[in-house]
Write a protein that holds these residues in place. Structure first.
Motif, PDB file in Angstrom:
ATOM      1  N   ALA A 111      36.860  61.331  97.366  1.00  0.00           N
ATOM      2  CA  ALA A 111      37.252  59.925  97.438  1.00  0.00           C
ATOM      3  C   ALA A 111      38.140  59.703  98.659  1.00  0.00           C
ATOM      4  N   ALA A 112      38.335  58.443  98.970  1.00  0.00           N
ATOM      5  CA  ALA A 112      39.217  58.085 100.085  1.00  0.00           C
ATOM      6  C   ALA A 112      40.667  58.255  99.657  1.00  0.00           C
ATOM      7  N   ASP A 115      41.972  55.067  98.135  1.00  0.00           N
ATOM      8  CA  ASP A 115      41.318  54.578  96.923  1.00  0.00           C
ATOM      9  C   ASP A 115      42.206  54.871  95.715  1.00  0.00           C
ATOM     10  N   ASN A 119      42.227  58.516  93.582  1.00  0.00           N
ATOM     11  CA  ASN A 119      42.966  59.501  94.386  1.00  0.00           C
ATOM     12  C   ASN A 119      44.123  60.155  93.633  1.00  0.00           C
ATOM     13  N   ASP A 143      38.459  56.451 108.613  1.00  0.00           N
ATOM     14  CA  ASP A 143      38.662  56.619 107.185  1.00  0.00           C
ATOM     15  C   ASP A 143      38.846  58.092 106.828  1.00  0.00           C
ATOM     16  N   TYR A 145      38.971  60.884 103.888  1.00  0.00           N
ATOM     17  CA  TYR A 145      38.555  61.222 102.527  1.00  0.00           C
ATOM     18  C   TYR A 145      39.107  62.590 102.162  1.00  0.00           C
ATOM     19  N   GLN A 161      37.044  63.366 107.747  1.00  0.00           N
ATOM     20  CA  GLN A 161      36.673  62.015 108.166  1.00  0.00           C
ATOM     21  C   GLN A 161      35.165  61.941 108.372  1.00  0.00           C
ATOM     22  N   LEU A 167      28.589  60.278 104.107  1.00  0.00           N
ATOM     23  CA  LEU A 167      29.059  59.914 102.772  1.00  0.00           C
ATOM     24  C   LEU A 167      27.893  59.598 101.840  1.00  0.00           C
ATOM     25  N   TYR A 181      34.638  54.385  99.324  1.00  0.00           N
ATOM     26  CA  TYR A 181      35.650  53.327  99.358  1.00  0.00           C
ATOM     27  C   TYR A 181      35.379  52.422 100.539  1.00  0.00           C
TER      28      TYR A 181
END
Length: 185
Positions: A111-112, A115, A119, A143, A145, A161, A167, A181
């Motif tokens: 997950a990000a 998020d 998270n 972003d 993750y 990233q 993703l 996310y």
């Protein structure tokens, strides 16, 4: 259908890298000054090879400093092959080392870091004694993750990233534990 993707991201230099470079330059300058003092002392004593040997030592000192500074130029190469994810560390575009190799089907969560719904593992990493691997170029590059995975007998959180295509491919490997996310700018 087989999936193969590669993505390279250059790590941004931080304050530690800049201080390291400044320290190496300062050390090389001090060694150069000391060698020149020794060279001129021996040249005054009549040793004919002192100047040549001294200049060679100065060149080696600066070459060593430049070589050590360049090892701080790091790039991460993400390699996704079906559900396997490998990360290689490339130092100064010369050396390559495999840092991580995991199977996304074994990931507990992807997950990000932003998020807040998913998270929990990232936010509570210090309390749980989880090892954190930062394999990003820097948060300002895109972003970030995390992967929560058990590998080599220990639990790790891996920051990376990925691209949007990467993703999507990761989501296909483990749809229940991968959360994409949508970042709000």
């Amino acid at each position: 259908m087989d999936i193969f993707m590669e993505y390279m991201i250059k790590r941004r230099k931080d304050t530690k890298d800049k201080l390291f470079a400044a320290g190496m330059i300062l050390l090389a300058a001090i060694v150069t000054a000391a060698l020149f003092a020794v060279m001129f002392y021996f040249a005054m004593q009549g040793v004919s090879m002192a100047f040549s040997i001294g200049l060679l030592c100065v060149a080696f000192a600066w070459y060593g400093a430049i070589l050590l500074i360049s090892t701080r130029n790091i790039e991460w190469e993400y390699i996704l092959t079906n559900n396997f994810f490998d990360v290689d560390k490339i130092m100064a575009k010369r050396g390559r080392k495999r840092v991580l190799s995991i199977d996304f089907t074994e990931a507990a969560c992807v997950a990000a870091v932003n998020d807040n719904d998913h998270n929990h593992a990232y936010r509570n990493r210090a309390q749980n004694g989880v090892k954190l691997l930062d394999l990003t170029g820097g948060k300002e590059l895109g972003d970030v993750y995390f992967i929560d995975v058990q590998t080599e007998g220990e639990r790790k959180l891996v920051l990376f990233q990925p691209t949007s295509k990467m993703l999507d491919a990761i989501k296909k490997a483990n749809p229940r534990n991968v959360f994409i996310y949508l970042y709000q700018n």
